[in-house]
Enzyme design. Structure first.
Site, mmCIF file in Angstrom:
data_model
loop_
_atom_site.group_PDB
_atom_site.id
_atom_site.type_symbol
_atom_site.label_atom_id
_atom_site.label_comp_id
_atom_site.label_asym_id
_atom_site.label_seq_id
_atom_site.Cartn_x
_atom_site.Cartn_y
_atom_site.Cartn_z
ATOM 1 N N GLU A 157 40.490 41.621 37.098
ATOM 2 C CA GLU A 157 40.497 40.370 36.344
ATOM 3 C C GLU A 157 39.506 40.426 35.180
ATOM 4 O OE1 GLU A 157 41.224 36.974 39.533
ATOM 5 O OE2 GLU A 157 40.309 38.743 40.402
ATOM 6 N N ARG A 202 35.678 33.070 33.092
ATOM 7 C CA ARG A 202 36.748 32.683 34.004
ATOM 8 C C ARG A 202 36.638 31.175 34.242
ATOM 9 N NH1 ARG A 202 37.009 32.929 40.399
ATOM 10 N NH2 ARG A 202 39.205 32.484 40.609
ATOM 11 N N ARG A 259 41.994 29.589 55.048
ATOM 12 C CA ARG A 259 42.874 28.487 54.625
ATOM 13 C C ARG A 259 44.229 28.574 55.329
ATOM 14 N NH1 ARG A 259 42.218 29.795 48.381
ATOM 15 N NH2 ARG A 259 40.026 30.356 48.589
ATOM 16 N N ASN A 279 31.930 35.399 35.430
ATOM 17 C CA ASN A 279 32.570 34.565 36.452
ATOM 18 C C ASN A 279 31.450 33.791 37.153
ATOM 19 O OD1 ASN A 279 33.932 33.445 38.573
ATOM 20 N ND2 ASN A 279 34.811 35.360 39.325
ATOM 21 N N HIS A 281 45.028 32.558 40.627
ATOM 22 C CA HIS A 281 45.016 34.030 40.549
ATOM 23 C C HIS A 281 45.856 34.544 39.369
ATOM 24 C CE1 HIS A 281 44.357 34.128 45.205
ATOM 25 N NE2 HIS A 281 43.187 34.268 44.583
#
Ligand code: AMP
Length: 393
Positions: free
Chosen positions: A381, A88, A238, A7, A177
């Site tokens: 993940e 990723r 956010r 990643n 996601h």
């Protein structure tokens, strides 16, 4: 065969090396501050931890350093043992509904959708190029955050804006996601002893970034993030969904550009914006314990928005079998899980306080008479990257 998951961010690179298909983790670690005067490298294997400071000029230098370390530490005897690397990639646009083996064409396609994720895709590509350069014999695979959501229907992903924005610029809901939502929903089916096709799962991925996904019969039918990860529920920094007219209103009031206001929605909103204290849930929980009302409000706003979404998804999925909590907050905050389940009591959701007193461990946290099974399921993940890579090569 050994498979690496990777990643890559603009100045970081996280990795995990697996034996496949047993899924045994051989080692894991990361680089930070790549390209800066001094960077750092962490490697964990066999209960041993290595931490080093060094200058890593770029990602290729970091990857070479990693591979040399794997050999010098005896973790692999030869680099030939590493048969594949799974990368990723944040945005696959509409081109990628599944993971794919990387070739020149795939690289070009990832570059083409980079305007949809200008901070992420170029960094992911840097990681891909670094591994191709340093480990040319290994198969490289791209695993997209957006791919799992490509099963959404047009009525879900088309915004009610001029249709040409979609045709000309690809403006639509993509969702993110996806790798986490897929992993957790598959695990939920397994825990219920059912096939993925036979369960409806609502996955609440609640970390610093947060999104919720309705997974009906193994397919994503809706999710909260949109064209970008700014949309949906409020997050650490956010805003999530707001009235879009606020952007023009604030830009006039504060004499700011659209970019400046959008940056505030990305970096200065959510938990941080409302509490004025921190983007981190732990800081907010500590502040609430001392009676801070805005910290409480920040958490209440998020809990309410999460509940709104879960209730809506529950209704249009025709009910659901499992609600699953995952990621930093979902896996650690008993407070938040309880708050959301309590707010969903009209649906017959009941939390068991003793079972809920748990962190980072796959656990059924609903009571036996709950209408829906509620689970804490730690996300993974990296293993999805390794699985897809192993399968494709
Ligand atoms: P992530 O982005 O998945 O790493 O999640 C980060 C969020 O998880 C932050 O808001 C953290 O405060 C929250 N978190 C991590 N550990 C805990 C904990 N032990 N208790 C409560 N919240 C936590």
């Amino acid at each position: 065969m050994k498979v690496m998951s990777c990643n890559a961010g603009s100045s970081s690179l996280k990795f995990k090396l697996y034996n496949m298909p047993s899924e045994e983790v051989i080692c894991k670690g990361m680089f930070e501050r790549i390209g800066q005067e001094m960077g750092n490298f962490e490697l964990e294997y066999n209960d041993k931890e290595i931490e080093r400071e060094a200058k890593f000029e770029n990602h290729s230098v970091a990857v070479s350093y990693l591979l040399d370390s794997l050999v010098s530490e005896g973790i692999v005897s030869s680099l030939e043992e590493i048969g594949g690397v799974g990368h990723r990639v944040v945005h696959g646009g509409e081109k990628f509904a599944e993971s794919i083996k990387i070739d020149e064409e795939v690289i070009k396609a990832i570059e083409e959708v980079s305007d949809l994720a200008p901070l992420h895709n170029p960094a992911n590509l840097i990681g891909i190029h670094a591994f191709i350069e340093v480990l040319p014999h290994a198969g490289q695979v791209a695993v997209f955050d957006t791919a799992f959501h490509q099963t959404m229907e047009p009525e879900t992903y088309i915004y009610a804006v001029p249709y040409e924005w979609y045709e000309d610029y690809g403006v639509r809901k993509y969702g993110f996601h996806g790798t986490s939502h897929k992993y957790v929903s598959l695990k939920a089916a397994e825990l219920e002893g059912k096939r993925p096709e036979d369960v409806n799962v609502i996955v609440c991925h609640l970390g610093n970034g947060a999104s919720i996904c309705a997974v009906k019969g193994g397919k994503s039918i809706n999710t909260t993030m949109g064209l970008t990860p700014l949309a949906g529920i409020p997050m650490g920094t956010r805003s999530g969904n707001i009235d879009p007219a606020i952007i023009e209103f604030i830009s006039e009031k504060e004499n700011k550009t659209v970019q400046e206001v959008t940056r505030m929605l990305n970096k200065k909103s959510g938990f941080l914006g409302v509490s004025g204290i921190s983007s981190d849930n732990r800081d907010l929980e500590a502040a609430v314990a001392k009676g801070n009302r805005r910290a409480q409000l920040a958490m209440d706003i998020q809990d309410k928005k999460i509940t709104d979404i879960v209730a809506a998804y529950y209704v249009y999925m025709g009910g659901c079998d499992v609600i699953a909590f995952t990621a930093g907050l979902g896996e650690n905050s008993a407070r938040m899980r309880k708050s959301i389940c309590d707010r969903l009591s009209a649906l017959g959701v009941k939390i068991d306080l003793e079972r809920n007193n748990v962190r980072k461990k796959t656990t059924l946290i609903s009571s036996d008479d709950s209408s829906v099974a509620v689970y804490l399921i730690p996300t993974d993940e990296e293993i999805m990257l390794a699985r897809d890579t192993f399968e494709l090569i």
